[in-house]
Design a protein around this motif. Structure first.
Motif, PDB file in Angstrom:
ATOM      1  N   LYS A  12       0.904  -1.004  -0.283  1.00  0.00           N
ATOM      2  CA  LYS A  12      -0.136  -0.046   0.121  1.00  0.00           C
ATOM      3  C   LYS A  12       0.716   1.176  -0.101  1.00  0.00           C
ATOM      4  N   HIS A  13       2.296   1.243   0.178  1.00  0.00           N
ATOM      5  CA  HIS A  13       3.035   2.565   0.228  1.00  0.00           C
ATOM      6  C   HIS A  13       2.988   3.263  -0.729  1.00  0.00           C
ATOM      7  N   ARG A  14       2.820   4.645  -0.365  1.00  0.00           N
ATOM      8  CA  ARG A  14       2.993   5.827  -1.663  1.00  0.00           C
ATOM      9  C   ARG A  14       3.282   6.990  -0.617  1.00  0.00           C
ATOM     10  N   SER A  15       4.497   7.916  -0.692  1.00  0.00           N
ATOM     11  CA  SER A  15       4.612   8.780   0.092  1.00  0.00           C
ATOM     12  C   SER A  15       3.764   9.978  -0.310  1.00  0.00           C
ATOM     13  N   ILE A  16       3.144   9.862   0.826  1.00  0.00           N
ATOM     14  CA  ILE A  16       2.038  11.527   1.421  1.00  0.00           C
ATOM     15  C   ILE A  16       2.231  12.913   1.687  1.00  0.00           C
ATOM     16  N   ARG A  17       2.199  13.638   0.503  1.00  0.00           N
ATOM     17  CA  ARG A  17       2.300  14.797   1.030  1.00  0.00           C
ATOM     18  C   ARG A  17       1.557  16.044   1.312  1.00  0.00           C
ATOM     19  N   ARG A  18       0.328  15.259   1.409  1.00  0.00           N
ATOM     20  CA  ARG A  18      -0.723  16.002   1.983  1.00  0.00           C
ATOM     21  C   ARG A  18      -1.427  15.618   3.413  1.00  0.00           C
ATOM     22  N   ASN A  67      11.046  24.797   0.550  1.00  0.00           N
ATOM     23  CA  ASN A  67       9.965  24.844  -0.331  1.00  0.00           C
ATOM     24  C   ASN A  67       8.868  23.954  -0.496  1.00  0.00           C
ATOM     25  N   GLN A  68       8.514  23.055   0.503  1.00  0.00           N
ATOM     26  CA  GLN A  68       8.504  21.711   0.913  1.00  0.00           C
ATOM     27  C   GLN A  68       7.383  21.538   1.749  1.00  0.00           C
ATOM     28  N   GLU A  69       6.053  22.070   1.477  1.00  0.00           N
ATOM     29  CA  GLU A  69       5.184  22.422   2.828  1.00  0.00           C
ATOM     30  C   GLU A  69       4.495  21.426   3.600  1.00  0.00           C
ATOM     31  N   HIS A  70       4.747  20.538   2.528  1.00  0.00           N
ATOM     32  CA  HIS A  70       4.391  19.367   3.588  1.00  0.00           C
ATOM     33  C   HIS A  70       5.665  18.597   5.187  1.00  0.00           C
ATOM     34  N   VAL A  71       6.347  19.401   4.802  1.00  0.00           N
ATOM     35  CA  VAL A  71       7.312  19.347   6.594  1.00  0.00           C
ATOM     36  C   VAL A  71       6.354  20.229   6.911  1.00  0.00           C
ATOM     37  N   THR A 131       3.227   8.886   5.214  1.00  0.00           N
ATOM     38  CA  THR A 131       5.527   9.133   5.921  1.00  0.00           C
ATOM     39  C   THR A 131       5.566   9.742   4.235  1.00  0.00           C
ATOM     40  N   CYS A 132       6.813  10.650   4.533  1.00  0.00           N
ATOM     41  CA  CYS A 132       7.033  11.524   3.248  1.00  0.00           C
ATOM     42  C   CYS A 132       8.625  11.133   3.722  1.00  0.00           C
ATOM     43  N   PHE A 133       9.599  10.392   3.166  1.00  0.00           N
ATOM     44  CA  PHE A 133      11.493  10.966   3.190  1.00  0.00           C
ATOM     45  C   PHE A 133      11.474  12.788   2.724  1.00  0.00           C
ATOM     46  N   ILE A 134      12.698  13.311   3.090  1.00  0.00           N
ATOM     47  CA  ILE A 134      12.759  14.403   2.833  1.00  0.00           C
ATOM     48  C   ILE A 134      14.643  14.450   2.651  1.00  0.00           C
ATOM     49  N   GLY A 135      14.455  14.107   1.769  1.00  0.00           N
ATOM     50  CA  GLY A 135      16.330  14.317   0.980  1.00  0.00           C
ATOM     51  C   GLY A 135      16.508  15.954   0.864  1.00  0.00           C
ATOM     52  N   GLY A 136      15.015  16.186   0.920  1.00  0.00           N
ATOM     53  CA  GLY A 136      15.473  18.359   0.078  1.00  0.00           C
ATOM     54  C   GLY A 136      16.247  18.918   1.395  1.00  0.00           C
ATOM     55  N   ILE A 137      16.593  18.415   2.635  1.00  0.00           N
ATOM     56  CA  ILE A 137      17.649  19.103   4.021  1.00  0.00           C
ATOM     57  C   ILE A 137      18.871  18.821   3.023  1.00  0.00           C
ATOM     58  N   ARG A 171       0.121   4.622  -6.277  1.00  0.00           N
ATOM     59  CA  ARG A 171       1.061   3.735  -6.195  1.00  0.00           C
ATOM     60  C   ARG A 171       2.389   4.455  -7.146  1.00  0.00           C
ATOM     61  N   ARG A 172       3.335   4.793  -6.871  1.00  0.00           N
ATOM     62  CA  ARG A 172       4.255   5.063  -7.139  1.00  0.00           C
ATOM     63  C   ARG A 172       5.281   3.213  -8.370  1.00  0.00           C
ATOM     64  N   PRO A 173       5.499   3.482  -9.554  1.00  0.00           N
ATOM     65  CA  PRO A 173       6.021   2.533 -10.235  1.00  0.00           C
ATOM     66  C   PRO A 173       7.606   2.401  -8.828  1.00  0.00           C
ATOM     67  N   ARG A 174       8.028   0.702  -9.574  1.00  0.00           N
ATOM     68  CA  ARG A 174       9.089   0.779  -9.538  1.00  0.00           C
ATOM     69  C   ARG A 174       9.968  -0.416 -10.360  1.00  0.00           C
ATOM     70  N   LEU A 175      11.233   0.218 -10.530  1.00  0.00           N
ATOM     71  CA  LEU A 175      12.644  -0.708 -11.579  1.00  0.00           C
ATOM     72  C   LEU A 175      11.780  -2.220 -11.571  1.00  0.00           C
ATOM     73  N   PRO A 203       4.806   6.484 -15.861  1.00  0.00           N
ATOM     74  CA  PRO A 203       3.977   6.753 -14.747  1.00  0.00           C
ATOM     75  C   PRO A 203       4.636   7.794 -14.300  1.00  0.00           C
ATOM     76  N   ILE A 204       5.459   7.787 -13.892  1.00  0.00           N
ATOM     77  CA  ILE A 204       5.957   8.662 -12.649  1.00  0.00           C
ATOM     78  C   ILE A 204       5.521  10.434 -12.382  1.00  0.00           C
ATOM     79  N   THR A 205       5.932  10.400 -14.076  1.00  0.00           N
ATOM     80  CA  THR A 205       5.462  11.299 -13.767  1.00  0.00           C
ATOM     81  C   THR A 205       4.548  12.132 -14.869  1.00  0.00           C
TER      82      THR A 205
HETATM   83  C1  LIG Z   1      16.032   9.538   0.777  1.00  0.00           C
HETATM   84  C2  LIG Z   1      14.961  10.261   0.240  1.00  0.00           C
HETATM   85  C3  LIG Z   1      14.334  10.506   0.449  1.00  0.00           C
HETATM   86  C4  LIG Z   1      13.126  11.705  -0.164  1.00  0.00           C
HETATM   87  N1  LIG Z   1      12.876  13.306  -0.581  1.00  0.00           N
HETATM   88  C5  LIG Z   1      12.067  13.351  -1.117  1.00  0.00           C
HETATM   89  C6  LIG Z   1      12.019  14.712  -0.882  1.00  0.00           C
HETATM   90  O1  LIG Z   1      12.756  15.978  -0.475  1.00  0.00           O
HETATM   91  N2  LIG Z   1      10.268  15.009  -0.743  1.00  0.00           N
HETATM   92  C7  LIG Z   1       9.890  14.498  -1.243  1.00  0.00           C
HETATM   93  O2  LIG Z   1       8.495  15.469  -0.976  1.00  0.00           O
HETATM   94  N3  LIG Z   1       9.329  12.917  -1.146  1.00  0.00           N
HETATM   95  C8  LIG Z   1      10.797  12.669  -0.875  1.00  0.00           C
HETATM   96  N4  LIG Z   1      10.684  11.254  -1.563  1.00  0.00           N
HETATM   97  C9  LIG Z   1       9.876  10.371  -1.800  1.00  0.00           C
HETATM   98  C10 LIG Z   1      10.180  10.001  -3.115  1.00  0.00           C
HETATM   99  O3  LIG Z   1      10.341  10.905  -4.001  1.00  0.00           O
HETATM  100  C11 LIG Z   1       9.044   8.151  -3.390  1.00  0.00           C
HETATM  101  O4  LIG Z   1       9.788   7.599  -1.891  1.00  0.00           O
HETATM  102  C12 LIG Z   1       9.635   7.881  -4.738  1.00  0.00           C
HETATM  103  O5  LIG Z   1       9.170   8.994  -5.492  1.00  0.00           O
HETATM  104  C13 LIG Z   1       8.541   6.995  -4.681  1.00  0.00           C
HETATM  105  O6  LIG Z   1       7.374   7.226  -4.851  1.00  0.00           O
HETATM  106  P1  LIG Z   1       6.317   6.180  -3.570  1.00  0.00           P
HETATM  107  O7  LIG Z   1       7.188   6.500  -1.961  1.00  0.00           O
HETATM  108  O8  LIG Z   1       5.317   7.534  -3.099  1.00  0.00           O
HETATM  109  O9  LIG Z   1       6.540   5.012  -3.984  1.00  0.00           O
HETATM  110  C14 LIG Z   1      11.787  10.991  -0.895  1.00  0.00           C
HETATM  111  C15 LIG Z   1      12.419   9.673  -0.536  1.00  0.00           C
HETATM  112  C16 LIG Z   1      13.556   9.309   0.138  1.00  0.00           C
HETATM  113  C17 LIG Z   1      13.988   7.573  -0.118  1.00  0.00           C
END
Ligand SMILES: Cc1cc2nc3c(=O)[nH]c(=O)nc-3n(C[C@H](O)[C@H](O)[C@H](O)COP(=O)(O)O)c2cc1C
Length: 242
Positions: A12-18, A67-71, A131-137, A171-175, A203-205
């Motif tokens: 079910k995983h997909r990153s959530i930004r809202r 510039n990432q409001e979800h933070v 959840t959403c990981f934030i590498g933007g930092i 859901r976003r695709p994977r290799l 489909p990712i974009t």
């Molecule tokens: C290390 C890491 C950094 C990421 N940084 C960001 C980020 O800065 N902002 C964001 O919105 N998503 C970020 N993501 C989420 C990815 O964009 C996302 O996991 C990827 O596009 C696959 O989508 P999914 O998680 O919905 O399956 C990050 C994910 C990882 C693992």
């Protein structure tokens, strides 16, 4: 028959930004944190620290800078730190010193931090949060170091937002598995497989052009060229001997 963790969480995983503007109950939050604390850690060294950012003004500042409001919106924002400072402190406390270990331990610190963070993300998603990981930092490591008052031999790796989803993205695709999992030896890629990679990732974009994304981050002039330089500089400013 009870459902397994794959179908209830990973599938079910997909990153959530809202996110909805609600707090996570303490009970859930401690389960999430404890799940991270239980992660394996190389040689028991615990090379990670997480900073939970509860100060709204700090959150506002970081969200605006990258510039990432979800933070700002998420119920929780955690920043994971590669941490050799505590290790050095522990050694010095008992009259010992840190060896010539910075480069190797930095790699393992990133592993430790990622394991702890993913345990927390999986726990949170199992409880129904997004959840959403934030590498933007990585675009603002110096500012993060200042805002979080990070000591020498620490470096901010990535953030993690957690909260109640206010969106239901696809859901976003994977290799393909065959590209990610090799048997007994590294196997090089056929042209067909490379084409297939771009096809499945399309489909990712909206533009259906995965190459644009890969180029934007990892290609010539991409974000990571700038990060590459900055990360090395900032690590040295943080007294990492690399
Ligand atoms: C290390 C890491 C950094 C990421 N940084 C960001 C980020 O800065 N902002 C964001 O919105 N998503 C970020 N993501 C989420 C990815 O964009 C996302 O996991 C990827 O596009 C696959 O989508 P999914 O998680 O919905 O399956 C990050 C994910 C990882 C693992």
């Amino acid at each position: 028959m009870s459902r397994d963790i794959f179908s209830t969480v990973f599938e079910k995983h997909r990153s959530i930004r809202r996110y909805k503007q609600v707090d996570i109950p303490e009970e859930d939050l401690s389960k999430i944190i404890e799940a991270g604390r239980r992660a394996p850690t190389d040689a028991s060294l615990h090379l990670w620290t997480v900073i939970r950012i509860v100060d709204r003004s700090k959150r506002r500042k970081i969200a605006s800078l990258i510039n990432q409001e979800h933070v700002y919106q998420a119920s929780e924002f955690l920043v994971f730190i590669a941490d050799l400072y505590r290790l050095e402190k522990l050694l010095e406390y008992r009259g010992e010193e840190l060896g010539d270990v910075d480069f190797a331990l930095l790699l393992f610190a990133a592993v430790d931090a990622a394991l702890a963070a993913e345990n927390m993300a999986v726990m949170a998603e199992a409880l129904g949060y997004g959840t959403c990981f934030i590498g933007g930092i990585q675009n603002i490591p110096r500012e993060i170091i200042e805002i979080l008052e990070l000591p020498p031999k620490t470096y901010p790796l990535f953030g993690l937002t957690i909260g109640v989803p206010d969106e239901d993205p696809p859901r976003r695709p994977r290799l393909p598995t065959s590209m990610l999992v090799h048997i007994d030896r590294y196997r090089d890629y056929m042209r067909d497989e490379l084409d297939e990679a771009f096809r499945v990732m399309a489909p990712i974009t909206r533009s259906r052009d995965w190459l644009r994304i890969v180029k934007r981050y990892a290609g010539r002039g991409g974000y990571f060229e700038d990060r590459n330089k900055k990360i090395r500089e900032v690590l040295r400013e943080q007294y990492f001997n690399i």
